[in-house]
Design an enzyme around this catalytic site. Structure first.
Site, short mmCIF file in Angstrom:
data_model
loop_
_atom_site.label_atom_id
_atom_site.label_comp_id
_atom_site.label_asym_id
_atom_site.label_seq_id
_atom_site.Cartn_x
_atom_site.Cartn_y
_atom_site.Cartn_z
CG PHE A 150 -0.28 0.50 2.49
CD1 PHE A 150 -0.19 1.86 2.76
CD2 PHE A 150 0.27 -0.40 3.41
CE1 PHE A 150 0.44 2.32 3.91
CE2 PHE A 150 0.90 0.06 4.55
CZ PHE A 150 0.98 1.43 4.80
CE LYS A 174 -3.02 -8.61 -4.23
NZ LYS A 174 -3.36 -7.56 -3.23
CD GLU A 177 -5.60 -6.05 0.35
OE1 GLU A 177 -4.58 -5.78 -0.31
OE2 GLU A 177 -5.67 -7.03 1.12
NE ARG A 178 -4.52 -2.45 4.34
CZ ARG A 178 -5.36 -3.47 4.34
NH1 ARG A 178 -6.55 -3.39 3.78
NH2 ARG A 178 -5.04 -4.62 4.92
CB SER A 227 4.78 -7.30 5.86
OG SER A 227 3.83 -8.26 5.45
CB CYS A 282 10.34 -0.27 2.79
SG CYS A 282 10.92 0.36 1.23
CD GLU A 384 8.36 -2.75 8.47
OE1 GLU A 384 7.63 -3.74 8.26
OE2 GLU A 384 8.89 -2.09 7.56
#
Ligand code: NAD
Length: 499
Positions: A150, A174, A177-178, A227, A282, A384
């Protein structure tokens, strides 16, 4: 009634057919602004079938012509950047300036990928044996997939699409979805730029869609960013299915502050990289490692002052330094991390919990949080956080700071601030981390190099973009030929050698 988003398959928007949907929020207000369809296996199958049909002609198109489609895309995205940035901000919550910056970093990889005719060149050896010439060519893999996070809904898809499409592959994206609107818009722009329908398909979804991708033998490679636990899952599953995979995971990036560093410059670096985009990067710096007590005390004092002045607010307000977190769940998770830091005994110098932004009371805002005296066995250090939380973990010596960054299970980025060339050189050579900055807080390499974390931050052996991007998305075929064809040496029963 909120808007209903679609998939993008075979050059067309397709309504979701699974009956499952996810909510897309406006993080700045907390409202649901759209519903995203979550694909089932049949929908993923339809996307892959379209890609399989479209790929051969695209793969046969010469690299120069493919590059021209990328050039046209660059023209279109440049014209549209302001509108795209608004879309990105409205679903992610990062500031408009940051959204523009993200789009620009994606554009740079497309610009680099225009060099496909050069990167796909093979090698040629005349006379490798008697009458024998050997040459190699780089060919597309076929249909490949990208599964993206996201936090960079434009940049990371573009990092993958540049080299993958320029190499002649068809692509199943893909996205997260956020914030699915940017990837859908990118697919529309590619179509408008001349990419044949079916070469780029966007399938929205969650684990069901991902598993359908992973288990379909027609997908030859999977590039993942997200993640660490999911990166590991996707890497193991994809490679067990015989696919090429590169999967990039989470991070815990350290910034070493040497006693000779300019503290104001260090504070600028830490504040920007620690709290920018609400820490949802990240390559965010999440751990400051001052060397020596004097440096640590001075740094903590400067940071407390700077944190107090940070402005958290609507991402559409130019005065905001950063906006909300992406979802209420993300905010609750980070608040839990802060509570754990307190209970494990770290010193809380600034507490961002409880922040209310006027006029945006339901938004997912969290104020800047600063901890000092963080120890490496605390959960806030080990895991994290992915929020606006900066830790100070003090080190007595340079060697201890170097060891701290090197021994951390993550190995995405690290940075050192010093005015001493010997120390900087020693650090860059010895530190066990994939991307290193010297007096630079977020060392994301430019497009002509490659992006890749080590240890728990990256699984697979090639980085994203740069020459590695072309290596990942193409395969080498080597041809050994003998001309003139009439040369005869008789049947040979031993392995051919050069003589
Ligand atoms: P995430 O792992 O939750 O999701 C990433 C992708 O995986 C999404 O498309 C999501 O739909 C999918 N996914 C989620 N759960 C899944 C499951 N159980 N099975 C299969 N697929 C699943 O990550 P996120 O929250 O979107 O992004 C933030 C994370 O990404 C952070 O950990 C951050 O450090 C990392 N990240 C890493 C890099 C890098 O290059 N190393 C870059 C950006 C973000």
């Amino acid at each position: 009634m909120s808007r209903e988003l679609t998939h993008f398959i075979g050059g067309q928007h397709r309504a979701g057919a699974s009956g499952r949907f996810g909510d897309v929020f406006d993080p700045s207000t907390g409202e649901v602004q759209a519903r995203v369809p979550l694909a089932n296996q049949n929908e993923v199958d339809a996307a892959i079938t379209n890609a399989v049909v479209a790929q051969p002609e695209w793969g046969d198109t010469n690299p120069q012509r493919r590059a021209r489609v990328l050039l046209k895309f660059l023209e279109l995205i440049a014209k549209d950047t302001d509108t795209l940035a608004k879309t990105l901000t409205s679903e992610h919550g990062k500031t408009l300036a940051d959204s523009r910056g993200e789009i620009q970093r994606g554009i740079e990889v497309i610009e680099f990928s225009v060099g496909a005719p050069h990167f796909l060149k093979g090698e040629y050896s005349v006379g490798a044996g008697v009458g024998i010439d050997v040459y190699s060519m780089r060919q597309p893999l076929g249909v490949v997939a990208g599964i993206t996070p996201f936090n960079f809904p434009a940049m990371i898809p573009l990092w993958k699409l540049g080299p993958a499409l320029a190499s002649g592959n068809a692509f199943i994206l893909k996205p997260s979805e956020r914030d699915p609107s940017m990837p859908l818009r990118i697919a529309e722009l590619f179509l408008e730029a001349g990419l044949p329908a079916g070469v780029l398909n966007v399938v929205n979804g969650d684990r069901e869609a991902v598993d359908a991708i992973l288990h379909d033998p027609r997908i030859k490679a999977v590039g993942f960013v997200g993640s660490t636990p999911i990166a590991q899952y996707i890497y193991t599953t994809a490679t067990a299915q015989g696919k090429r995979a590169q999967c990039f995971g989470g991070a815990k990036n350290h910034l070493i502050v040497m006693p000779d560093a300019d503290l104001e410059q260090v504070a600028d670096a830490l504040i920007g990289s620690g709290y920018g985009s609400a820490g949802e990067r990240c390559m965010a710096i999440s751990v400051a490692v001052p060397v020596g007590r004097e440096t640590a005390d001075a740094l903590a004092a400067v940071l407390v002052e700077r944190v107090r002045k940070l402005k958290v607010g609507s991402p559409l307000d130019d005065a905001s330094d950063y906006g909300p977190l992406v979802t209420a769940a993300a905010k609750t998770r980070v608040e839990g991390d802060i509570a754990s830091g307190v209970s494990e005994g770290a010193t809380l110098l600034a507490d961002g919990r409880g922040l209310v932004v006027e006029g945006h009371e339901q938004g997912f805002y969290l104020g800047p949080t600063l901890f000092d005296h963080v120890k490496t066995d605390m959960r806030i250090y080990r895991e994290e956080i992915f929020g606006p939380v900066l830790l100070i973990a003090r080190a007595d010596t340079y060697e201890a700071a170097l060891a701290m960054a090197s021994n951390n299970p993550y190995g995405n980025g690290v940075s050192i601030f010093t005015r001493d060339g010997d120390t900087a050189r020693d650090f860059t050579t010895r530190v066990n981390v994939g991307m290193v900055g010297v007096n630079v807080p977020i060392p994301v390499p430019v497009a002509s190099y490659t992006f890749g974390g080590w240890k728990q931050s990256g699984f697979g052996d090639l980085g994203q973009y740069g020459a590695d991007g072309f290596r990942f998305y193409s395969k080498t075929k080597t041809v050994t030929s003998r001309w003139p064809s009439g040369i005869r040496e008789g049947a040979s029963f031993t392995i051919p050698t050069v003589h």
